[in-house]
Design a protein around this motif. Structure first.
Motif, PDB file in Angstrom:
ATOM      1  N   LYS A   1       0.900  -1.450  -0.064  1.00 37.07           N
ATOM      2  CA  LYS A   1      -0.452   0.237   0.155  1.00 37.07           C
ATOM      3  C   LYS A   1       1.179   1.427   0.078  1.00 37.07           C
ATOM      4  O   LYS A   1       0.060   1.979  -0.854  1.00 37.07           O
ATOM      5  CB  LYS A   1      -0.965  -0.229   1.411  1.00 37.07           C
ATOM      6  N   ALA A   2       1.993   1.220   0.531  1.00 39.92           N
ATOM      7  CA  ALA A   2       2.909   2.326   0.755  1.00 39.92           C
ATOM      8  C   ALA A   2       3.470   2.429  -0.387  1.00 39.92           C
ATOM      9  O   ALA A   2       3.347   3.781  -0.759  1.00 39.92           O
ATOM     10  CB  ALA A   2       4.291   1.894   2.208  1.00 39.92           C
TER      11      ALA A   2
ATOM     12  N   ARG B   1       3.342   5.962  -5.413  1.00 43.72           N
ATOM     13  CA  ARG B   1       3.493   5.660  -6.815  1.00 43.72           C
ATOM     14  C   ARG B   1       2.687   6.927  -7.387  1.00 43.72           C
ATOM     15  O   ARG B   1       2.736   7.516  -8.319  1.00 43.72           O
ATOM     16  CB  ARG B   1       3.342   4.696  -7.390  1.00 43.72           C
ATOM     17  N   ALA B   2       2.037   7.463  -6.351  1.00 41.11           N
ATOM     18  CA  ALA B   2       0.568   8.455  -6.774  1.00 41.11           C
ATOM     19  C   ALA B   2       1.093   9.508  -6.604  1.00 41.11           C
ATOM     20  O   ALA B   2       0.090  10.190  -6.690  1.00 41.11           O
ATOM     21  CB  ALA B   2      -0.671   7.797  -5.867  1.00 41.11           C
TER      22      ALA B   2
ATOM     23  N   ALA C   1       2.276   7.570   2.379  1.00 45.70           N
ATOM     24  CA  ALA C   1       2.955   6.689   1.828  1.00 45.70           C
ATOM     25  C   ALA C   1       4.200   6.572   3.335  1.00 45.70           C
ATOM     26  O   ALA C   1       4.526   4.510   4.104  1.00 45.70           O
ATOM     27  CB  ALA C   1       4.031   6.569   0.707  1.00 45.70           C
ATOM     28  N   ARG C   2       4.652   7.383   4.119  1.00 48.92           N
ATOM     29  CA  ARG C   2       5.586   7.800   4.997  1.00 48.92           C
ATOM     30  C   ARG C   2       4.881   7.026   6.298  1.00 48.92           C
ATOM     31  O   ARG C   2       5.234   6.068   6.783  1.00 48.92           O
ATOM     32  CB  ARG C   2       5.948   8.497   5.367  1.00 48.92           C
TER      33      ARG C   2
ATOM     34  N   GLN D   1       3.953   2.194   9.994  1.00 47.30           N
ATOM     35  CA  GLN D   1       2.727   0.908   9.982  1.00 47.30           C
ATOM     36  C   GLN D   1       3.429  -0.252  10.464  1.00 47.30           C
ATOM     37  O   GLN D   1       3.585  -1.101  11.790  1.00 47.30           O
ATOM     38  CB  GLN D   1       0.929   1.380  10.183  1.00 47.30           C
ATOM     39  N   ALA D   2       3.258  -0.978   9.379  1.00 45.82           N
ATOM     40  CA  ALA D   2       4.363  -1.472   8.845  1.00 45.82           C
ATOM     41  C   ALA D   2       5.674  -1.281   9.978  1.00 45.82           C
ATOM     42  O   ALA D   2       5.972  -2.502  10.086  1.00 45.82           O
ATOM     43  CB  ALA D   2       4.982  -1.647   7.606  1.00 45.82           C
TER      44      ALA D   2
END
Length: 94
Positions: A53-54, A59-60, A66-67, A72-73
């Motif tokens: 997802k990040a 890319r979006a 994303a950070r 979270q990951a």
């Protein structure tokens, strides 16, 4: 004499109540610790999904989102590492 008796009875009652509370808490903790179950494979899958997802968010062009998702990951991965380390440590007896 009457004051001393009252003070002694009150002190004994408070001490007895405190000891009973400590005994209940001490007996409840091991049972609670033993009942926790963790699915490490599911947690690893969540880490992989969060990283994907990040990457999509990056890319979006949504770099802040994303950070946060990578954070979270990373936090979830650290928790997995802690659980694995705890399992390794508890299996070694002296």
């Amino acid at each position: 004499m009457r004051r001393r008796m009252t003070a002694l009875v009150l002190t004994a009652a408070l001490a007895g109540g405190a000891m009973a509370t400590v005994a209940q808490v001490a007996s409840a903790q091991p049972a609670a610790a033993a009942s926790i179950k963790v699915d490490l494979n599911k947690m690893r899958q969540q880490v992989a999904e969060l990283r994907q997802k990040a990457d999509r968010l990056d890319r979006a062009g949504q770099h802040d989102a994303a950070r946060k998702t990578r954070a979270q990951a990373d936090a979830l991965q650290r928790r997995i590492n802690q659980i694995e380390a705890a399992e390794r440590d508890t299996t070694h007896h002296f």
